[in-house]
Design an enzyme around this catalytic site. Structure first.
Site, mmCIF file in Angstrom:
data_model
loop_
_atom_site.group_PDB
_atom_site.id
_atom_site.type_symbol
_atom_site.label_atom_id
_atom_site.label_comp_id
_atom_site.label_asym_id
_atom_site.label_seq_id
_atom_site.Cartn_x
_atom_site.Cartn_y
_atom_site.Cartn_z
ATOM 1 N N HIS A 131 0.825 -1.214 0.000
ATOM 2 C CA HIS A 131 0.000 0.000 0.000
ATOM 3 C C HIS A 131 0.861 1.267 0.000
ATOM 4 O O HIS A 131 0.352 2.358 -0.260
ATOM 5 C CB HIS A 131 -0.911 -0.011 1.236
ATOM 6 C CG HIS A 131 -2.325 0.399 0.961
ATOM 7 N ND1 HIS A 131 -2.868 0.538 -0.303
ATOM 8 C CD2 HIS A 131 -3.357 0.687 1.821
ATOM 9 C CE1 HIS A 131 -4.136 0.901 -0.209
ATOM 10 N NE2 HIS A 131 -4.458 0.997 1.071
ATOM 11 N N ASN A 143 -6.826 6.336 4.409
ATOM 12 C CA ASN A 143 -8.197 6.778 4.171
ATOM 13 C C ASN A 143 -8.430 8.243 4.538
ATOM 14 O O ASN A 143 -9.551 8.742 4.430
ATOM 15 C CB ASN A 143 -9.202 5.875 4.912
ATOM 16 C CG ASN A 143 -9.015 5.891 6.410
ATOM 17 O OD1 ASN A 143 -8.129 6.575 6.930
ATOM 18 N ND2 ASN A 143 -9.842 5.141 7.126
ATOM 19 N N ASP A 174 -0.520 2.694 -5.201
ATOM 20 C CA ASP A 174 -0.513 1.276 -5.540
ATOM 21 C C ASP A 174 -1.758 0.940 -6.353
ATOM 22 O O ASP A 174 -2.814 1.550 -6.168
ATOM 23 C CB ASP A 174 -0.465 0.426 -4.266
ATOM 24 C CG ASP A 174 -1.624 0.725 -3.322
ATOM 25 O OD1 ASP A 174 -1.802 1.905 -2.947
ATOM 26 O OD2 ASP A 174 -2.369 -0.203 -2.962
ATOM 27 N N ASN A 214 -8.955 3.656 -1.204
ATOM 28 C CA ASN A 214 -9.389 4.565 -0.131
ATOM 29 C C ASN A 214 -8.654 5.896 -0.136
ATOM 30 O O ASN A 214 -9.230 6.928 0.225
ATOM 31 C CB ASN A 214 -9.235 3.888 1.228
ATOM 32 C CG ASN A 214 -10.289 2.816 1.459
ATOM 33 O OD1 ASN A 214 -11.370 2.873 0.878
ATOM 34 N ND2 ASN A 214 -9.969 1.842 2.282
#
Length: 196
Positions: free
Chosen positions: A23, A71, A96, A117
């Site tokens: 991520h 997020n 990513d 997100n």
């Protein structure tokens, strides 16, 4: 010619436990770009992230790695972009990408969040504007929606990490063109690359 890029954002999660996870591929790109430009990134609490800048053609290009969780990435990008009056069309976001394999990197103008997100929050915090440029760094899909969270928060196998690093190196080769607004030219070069 598109607008020149004045803010480059690398998405990720803060903290040592996430530093090497898939991520954080966007943050890896901005880290690598900062090193290539001799830029030290330092924490700026008012921008909720690590920042630095370099000059390109006499213009300032700002770098940002949010230190919020993924997020809430839009909190950081909006704070910095609003302060320096950088319009959405002059922002590049590296992130990513589940829909691409490791070793592949793609440049894209605009679009939705695709379930990401960080992109979802960025679009929300920028008044639902979507016209920023995205550098999509392939990390592959685990094959099932149930496995996505452990996949993105997991570390890639060494061979995959090497492919991702090579894709980031390739993106660095064309970052100058991207910054100058030569998005289509950079896209034509980058979108055919695949690290084997």
């Amino acid at each position: 010619m598109a607008d020149p890029i004045r803010l480059i954002v690398g998405l990720g999660n803060p903290g040592a436990q996430y530093a090497d996870t898939r991520h954080n591929a966007g943050a890896w790109y901005v880290d690598a770009l900062a090193r290539s430009q001799g830029v030290s990134l330092s924490e700026e609490k008012k921008y909720f992230g690590l920042t630095g800048h370099f000059t390109s053609g006499g213009d300032t290009v700002r770098l940002l790695i949010p230190t919020t969780y993924m997020n809430r990435s839009g909190q950081a990008t909006a704070a910095l972009a609003n302060f320096f009056r950088i319009p959405i069309t002059q922002i590049l976001v590296a992130h990513d990408e589940l829909d691409l394999p490791p070793g592949v990197v793609r440049l894209k103008k605009g679009g939705g969040h695709g379930g990401h997100n960080g992109l979802r929050d960025m679009i929300s915090k920028h008044g639902n504007q979507r016209d920023f440029v995205r550098l999509r760094i392939g990390i592959s899909h685990p094959g099932s929606a149930d496995l996505v969270t452990p996949h993105v928060l997991g570390k890639p196998a060494p061979a995959d990490r090497e492919r991702i690093e090579r894709a980031i190196d390739e993106a660095l080769r064309y970052t100058g063109e991207i910054v100058r607004g030569e998005i289509d030219q950079a896209m034509n070069q980058l979108n055919g690359f695949r690290a084997t």
